[in-house]
Structure formats: structure tokens, C-alpha cells
Motif scaffolding. Structure first.
Motif, PDB file in Angstrom:
ATOM      1  N   MET A 102       0.837  -1.198   0.000  1.00  0.00           N
ATOM      2  CA  MET A 102       0.000   0.000   0.000  1.00  0.00           C
ATOM      3  C   MET A 102       0.870   1.246   0.000  1.00  0.00           C
ATOM      4  O   MET A 102       0.597   2.212  -0.713  1.00  0.00           O
ATOM      5  CB  MET A 102      -0.936   0.003   1.208  1.00  0.00           C
ATOM      6  N   ARG A 103       1.925   1.248   0.780  1.00  0.00           N
ATOM      7  CA  ARG A 103       2.867   2.368   0.814  1.00  0.00           C
ATOM      8  C   ARG A 103       3.420   2.631  -0.581  1.00  0.00           C
ATOM      9  O   ARG A 103       3.436   3.768  -1.051  1.00  0.00           O
ATOM     10  CB  ARG A 103       4.004   2.059   1.784  1.00  0.00           C
ATOM     11  N   GLN A 136       8.379   8.452 -16.186  1.00  0.00           N
ATOM     12  CA  GLN A 136       9.299   8.983 -15.188  1.00  0.00           C
ATOM     13  C   GLN A 136       9.046   8.332 -13.824  1.00  0.00           C
ATOM     14  O   GLN A 136       9.986   7.954 -13.121  1.00  0.00           O
ATOM     15  CB  GLN A 136       9.175  10.507 -15.078  1.00  0.00           C
ATOM     16  N   THR A 137       7.788   8.174 -13.480  1.00  0.00           N
ATOM     17  CA  THR A 137       7.434   7.550 -12.201  1.00  0.00           C
ATOM     18  C   THR A 137       7.922   6.114 -12.146  1.00  0.00           C
ATOM     19  O   THR A 137       8.495   5.683 -11.135  1.00  0.00           O
ATOM     20  CB  THR A 137       5.906   7.608 -11.983  1.00  0.00           C
ATOM     21  N   ILE A 138       7.708   5.364 -13.214  1.00  0.00           N
ATOM     22  CA  ILE A 138       8.150   3.962 -13.240  1.00  0.00           C
ATOM     23  C   ILE A 138       9.668   3.893 -13.073  1.00  0.00           C
ATOM     24  O   ILE A 138      10.173   3.092 -12.273  1.00  0.00           O
ATOM     25  CB  ILE A 138       7.682   3.262 -14.537  1.00  0.00           C
ATOM     26  N   GLU A 186      14.171   2.606  -9.406  1.00  0.00           N
ATOM     27  CA  GLU A 186      15.451   3.013  -8.805  1.00  0.00           C
ATOM     28  C   GLU A 186      15.353   3.071  -7.288  1.00  0.00           C
ATOM     29  O   GLU A 186      16.324   2.781  -6.590  1.00  0.00           O
ATOM     30  CB  GLU A 186      15.871   4.391  -9.340  1.00  0.00           C
ATOM     31  N   GLU A 187      14.191   3.447  -6.769  1.00  0.00           N
ATOM     32  CA  GLU A 187      13.998   3.630  -5.326  1.00  0.00           C
ATOM     33  C   GLU A 187      13.423   2.382  -4.650  1.00  0.00           C
ATOM     34  O   GLU A 187      13.052   2.436  -3.473  1.00  0.00           O
ATOM     35  CB  GLU A 187      13.072   4.822  -5.082  1.00  0.00           C
ATOM     36  N   ASP A 188      13.330   1.286  -5.376  1.00  0.00           N
ATOM     37  CA  ASP A 188      12.766   0.026  -4.872  1.00  0.00           C
ATOM     38  C   ASP A 188      11.332   0.208  -4.366  1.00  0.00           C
ATOM     39  O   ASP A 188      10.951  -0.298  -3.318  1.00  0.00           O
ATOM     40  CB  ASP A 188      13.649  -0.583  -3.780  1.00  0.00           C
ATOM     41  N   LEU A 207       6.820  -3.742 -11.064  1.00  0.00           N
ATOM     42  CA  LEU A 207       6.967  -2.925 -12.271  1.00  0.00           C
ATOM     43  C   LEU A 207       7.826  -3.623 -13.323  1.00  0.00           C
ATOM     44  O   LEU A 207       7.558  -3.508 -14.516  1.00  0.00           O
ATOM     45  CB  LEU A 207       7.543  -1.551 -11.917  1.00  0.00           C
ATOM     46  N   LYS A 208       8.834  -4.369 -12.898  1.00  0.00           N
ATOM     47  CA  LYS A 208       9.656  -5.126 -13.861  1.00  0.00           C
ATOM     48  C   LYS A 208       8.817  -6.167 -14.578  1.00  0.00           C
ATOM     49  O   LYS A 208       8.925  -6.347 -15.783  1.00  0.00           O
ATOM     50  CB  LYS A 208      10.837  -5.806 -13.146  1.00  0.00           C
TER      51      LYS A 208
END
Length: 189
Positions: free
Chosen positions: A74-75, A99-101, A106-108, A114-115
Motif C-alpha cells: 500500500m505504501r 518517469q514515475t516507473i 530506482e527507489e525500490d 513494475l519489472k
């Protein structure tokens, strides 16, 4: 319930259900609330034969802190949606989603998901949500609300359905429909 006698005469105990809606819309909303099915009924009843009460949790960033801290999926979802909204104010929705993806990976943040599902996420963000269609629905809803308010005010002034219909340039049947849909106070009928 497989091992229970579902055709017997004895009442079977059921677990208590809890229904929850996670709200992430753009309108301002309290952190927690509830929705009642009966609020949508055309004819209001003091004791409806069927009632469902749903808990509503606002999951926009800055809300539902406990959920944000205790539930990683959820976070991550809350962060993803917040980023898309922020970036879409400065660029196209497609560029904002891309950009968000990239940033989330990058930020896990939902990185594995997403991958595996990048194409589906992009498709859902870009094509399944039709912002222009939503704006049209919102405009139409606003027009209907304004019409209801105008009918209500004119009824309170003592004007007849026919007079109101003439003032507003609509037919009297529509006035009757608005009056019968439960949104106009019964005392004004």
C-alpha cells in the motif's frame, strides 16, 4: 463451509465481513469515513431491508500513516500515485508515468512488480483512465447538481412545477423526476 451441512435447518455461523474502500481521488476527504449502500437508494427508508456499511480510508499521501508504515504494497502504491500526479502537472501523462516507473524502480518502490508488469501498468495508467471522459462526467454531474439546487430554491419560493420548468427551459416531467429522486426535500413536494 465445505464440511458444513448447508442444507440443514441449523443456522451456520459466518465470519463477520469488513468492507473497505481505499480512496485515492483528488477531492479533499477525511482520513477515514464510511459509505452506506442505502444512501444511493432512490427512495429513502428509515430502516432499509438491506444495508451495507463500507469503511473508507483515504490513502493519498499524508493520510493513513499507520497503513503507510505497516503495509509495504500500500505504501508503494501511495508513492506511485503521488508521483504520477505530481509529474503529470508538468508534462504529459505518458511522460509522467514513464518517469514515475523509472524512479520507483530506482527507489525500490514496487520494483519487482513494475519489472514484471510494466506494460500493463502503463496501459492502465494511460488508457483505462480517460481523464477527458471523467471531466465530462464531472461537468454533467455539476450541471445536474445546479439544476437540483435551482429546482429546490424555486419550490421553496412556492412556484409550481410548470412555472419552474418554464423558467429553466426544461419539461415538467424532468422537474417531477428531480422531485421524486429523493434529493428534493419531501416537504417541498
Amino acid at each position: 463451509m465445505n464440511d458444513k451441512n448447508i442444507y440443514g435447518t441449523k443456522m451456520l455461523p459466518l465470519p463477520s465481513p469488513t468492507f473497505v474502500v481505499f480512496y485515492n481521488g483528488k477531492q479533499k476527504m477525511e482520513e477515514e469515513g464510511e459509505l452506506r449502500l442505502s444512501d444511493a437508494f432512490v427512495k429513502k427508508q428509515e430502516n432499509p431491508n438491506l444495508e451495507v456499511i463500507v469503511k473508507v480510508k483515504n490513502i493519498n499521501m499524508g493520510n493513513s500513516r499507520e497503513l503507510f508504515e505497516k503495509c509495504r504494497p500500500m505504501r508503494d502504491y501511495m508513492i506511485f500515485v503521488d508521483k504520477v500526479r505530481k509529474y503529470s502537472q508538468e508534462q504529459t501523462l505518458e511522460d509522467a508515468v514513464e518517469q514515475t516507473i523509472r524512479e520507483c524502480m530506482e527507489e525500490d518502490v514496487m520494483a519487482d512488480f513494475l519489472k514484471r508488469n510494466r506494460a500493463e501498468v502503463v496501459k492502465m495508467c494511460l488508457y483505462e483512465y480517460d481523464e477527458e471522459k471523467q471531466r465530462e462526467f464531472d461537468r454533467e454531474e455539476g450541471k445536474q447538481e445546479l439544476l437540483r439546487e435551482q429546482v429546490q430554491k424555486n419550490l421553496e419560493k412556492g412556484y409550481s412545477k410548470e412555472m419552474i420548468a418554464d423558467f429553466l427551459g426544461i419539461d415538467a416531467e424532468m422537474i417531477a423526476e428531480i422531485m421524486n429522486d429523493g434529493l428534493i426535500k419531501a416537504s417541498q413536494k
